[in-house]
Scaffold this motif. Structure first.
Motif, short mmCIF file in Angstrom:
data_model
loop_
_atom_site.label_atom_id
_atom_site.label_comp_id
_atom_site.label_asym_id
_atom_site.label_seq_id
_atom_site.Cartn_x
_atom_site.Cartn_y
_atom_site.Cartn_z
N GLU A 1 0.84 -1.21 0.00
CA GLU A 1 0.00 0.00 0.00
C GLU A 1 0.87 1.25 0.00
O GLU A 1 0.57 2.23 -0.70
N LEU A 2 1.95 1.23 0.77
CA LEU A 2 2.86 2.38 0.81
C LEU A 2 3.56 2.57 -0.54
O LEU A 2 3.69 3.70 -1.03
N ILE A 3 3.97 1.49 -1.17
CA ILE A 3 4.59 1.59 -2.50
C ILE A 3 3.59 2.15 -3.51
O ILE A 3 3.93 3.03 -4.32
N GLU A 4 2.35 1.67 -3.48
CA GLU A 4 1.32 2.16 -4.41
C GLU A 4 1.02 3.64 -4.16
O GLU A 4 0.86 4.41 -5.10
N GLU A 5 0.95 4.04 -2.90
CA GLU A 5 0.69 5.45 -2.58
C GLU A 5 1.85 6.32 -3.07
O GLU A 5 1.64 7.42 -3.58
N CYS A 6 3.05 5.83 -2.93
CA CYS A 6 4.24 6.52 -3.42
C CYS A 6 4.12 6.76 -4.92
O CYS A 6 4.42 7.85 -5.42
N ARG A 7 3.66 5.76 -5.64
CA ARG A 7 3.49 5.87 -7.10
C ARG A 7 2.45 6.93 -7.45
O ARG A 7 2.60 7.64 -8.43
N ARG A 8 1.39 7.03 -6.63
CA ARG A 8 0.33 8.02 -6.89
C ARG A 8 0.78 9.43 -6.52
O ARG A 8 0.38 10.40 -7.16
N GLN A 9 1.59 9.55 -5.50
CA GLN A 9 1.92 10.87 -4.94
C GLN A 9 3.07 11.58 -5.62
O GLN A 9 3.18 12.80 -5.53
N ALA A 10 3.96 10.86 -6.27
CA ALA A 10 5.16 11.50 -6.81
C ALA A 10 5.58 10.86 -8.13
O ALA A 10 5.28 9.69 -8.38
N GLN A 11 6.26 11.64 -8.93
CA GLN A 11 6.75 11.17 -10.22
C GLN A 11 8.27 11.07 -10.18
O GLN A 11 8.93 11.85 -9.50
N GLY A 12 8.81 10.15 -10.92
CA GLY A 12 10.26 10.00 -11.03
C GLY A 12 10.88 9.41 -9.78
O GLY A 12 10.31 9.51 -8.69
N PRO A 13 12.03 8.80 -9.92
CA PRO A 13 12.66 8.13 -8.78
C PRO A 13 12.99 9.08 -7.63
O PRO A 13 12.78 8.74 -6.46
N ASP A 14 13.49 10.25 -7.92
CA ASP A 14 13.85 11.18 -6.85
C ASP A 14 12.62 11.69 -6.10
O ASP A 14 12.62 11.76 -4.87
N GLY A 15 11.58 12.04 -6.82
CA GLY A 15 10.35 12.50 -6.19
C GLY A 15 9.71 11.41 -5.34
O GLY A 15 9.22 11.67 -4.24
N ARG A 16 9.73 10.19 -5.85
CA ARG A 16 9.15 9.09 -5.09
C ARG A 16 9.96 8.78 -3.84
O ARG A 16 9.40 8.50 -2.78
N LEU A 17 11.29 8.86 -3.95
CA LEU A 17 12.13 8.65 -2.77
C LEU A 17 11.86 9.71 -1.71
O LEU A 17 11.76 9.39 -0.53
N ALA A 18 11.76 10.95 -2.13
CA ALA A 18 11.51 12.04 -1.18
C ALA A 18 10.16 11.81 -0.48
O ALA A 18 10.05 11.96 0.74
N TRP A 19 9.15 11.45 -1.27
CA TRP A 19 7.83 11.20 -0.68
C TRP A 19 7.91 10.03 0.30
O TRP A 19 7.39 10.11 1.42
N LEU A 20 8.54 8.96 -0.12
CA LEU A 20 8.63 7.76 0.71
C LEU A 20 9.43 8.02 1.98
O LEU A 20 9.03 7.59 3.07
N ARG A 21 10.53 8.74 1.88
CA ARG A 21 11.33 9.09 3.05
C ARG A 21 10.48 9.89 4.04
O ARG A 21 10.50 9.63 5.24
N GLY A 22 9.72 10.85 3.52
CA GLY A 22 8.84 11.64 4.38
C GLY A 22 7.76 10.79 5.03
O GLY A 22 7.47 10.94 6.23
N ALA A 23 7.15 9.90 4.25
CA ALA A 23 6.09 9.05 4.79
C ALA A 23 6.64 8.10 5.85
O ALA A 23 6.02 7.90 6.90
N LEU A 24 7.80 7.51 5.60
CA LEU A 24 8.39 6.60 6.58
C LEU A 24 8.83 7.35 7.84
O LEU A 24 8.75 6.81 8.94
N SER A 25 9.25 8.59 7.68
CA SER A 25 9.69 9.40 8.82
C SER A 25 8.55 9.75 9.76
O SER A 25 8.78 10.21 10.88
#
Length: 193
Positions: free
Chosen positions: A8-32
């Motif tokens: 679910e977190l991976i899928e939300e990451c895909r919806r929330q951000a584009q490109g590898p850097d944007g997705r990493l930033a979103w995921l880092r924030g969500a995990l934090s």
């Protein structure tokens, strides 16, 4: 974090951000925003699913896409990239590596020189470090080696990871007949000649 929550977190990451850097930033924030235990569990689930993809058939698919050769590190990065495709595409590719041909991410590479793939490159090594970074943020430490984090991940996984080689039987995509039989769509999309 169970496997469904991980995906679910991976899928939300895909919806929330584009490109590898944007997705990493979103995921880092969500995990934090989660507990340290959940961040460790995220990494443990990531390790488990990438282990599922550690097969000779998927390595051959990566070889085919990359023009006949994919290094050890390149294949690890490729497996992480496959996670970023989402649960359905990942699961289909593990069951049938040629299913990667149906993903928009792979279709976008066809006919383009590898030198211009840039953000579309089928590798996402930095996904393997995002949980460690979030853990460091939560712990308020800059543990460059991530020793405490990886000890916690190892404990979550029950100690001692599986260091065996890829599953299945090794084969070479440079054997045109075998590649055409085992990966018909990828073989046609990414000819070696």
């Amino acid at each position: 974090m169970d496997i469904d929550s991980f995906w679910e977190l991976i899928e939300e990451c895909r919806r929330q951000a584009q490109g590898p850097d944007g997705r990493l930033a979103w995921l880092r924030g969500a995990l934090s925003q989660r507990s340290p235990a959940e961040v460790v569990q995220f990494q443990a689930r990531l390790d488990e699913v990438t282990h599922e993809a550690f097969t000779w058939d998927l390595w051959a698919a990566a070889d085919q896409i990359f023009g006949g050769w994919c290094s050890d590190d390149g294949f690890c990065s490729f497996g992480l990239w496959m996670v970023g495709l989402g649960r359905e595409a990942f699961t289909q590719a593990v069951a049938d590596p040629d299913a990667l041909a149906a993903t928009p991410e792979v279709q976008a590479l066809v006919g383009r020189p590898r030198e211009v793939w840039n953000d579309d490159w089928p590798g996402w090594e930095s996904l393997d470090y995002v949980a460690m970074e979030a853990y460091g943020i939560l712990a308020g430490v800059e543990d460059e080696c991530g020793e405490a984090f990886y000890e916690a991940v190892d404990a979550e996984l029950g100690g001692g990871g599986d260091n065996s080689g890829p599953l299945g039987e090794q084969w070479d995509v440079r054997c045109e007949d075998e590649a055409a039989r085992k990966l018909p769509r990828l073989h046609a999309m990414f000819p070696l000649r």
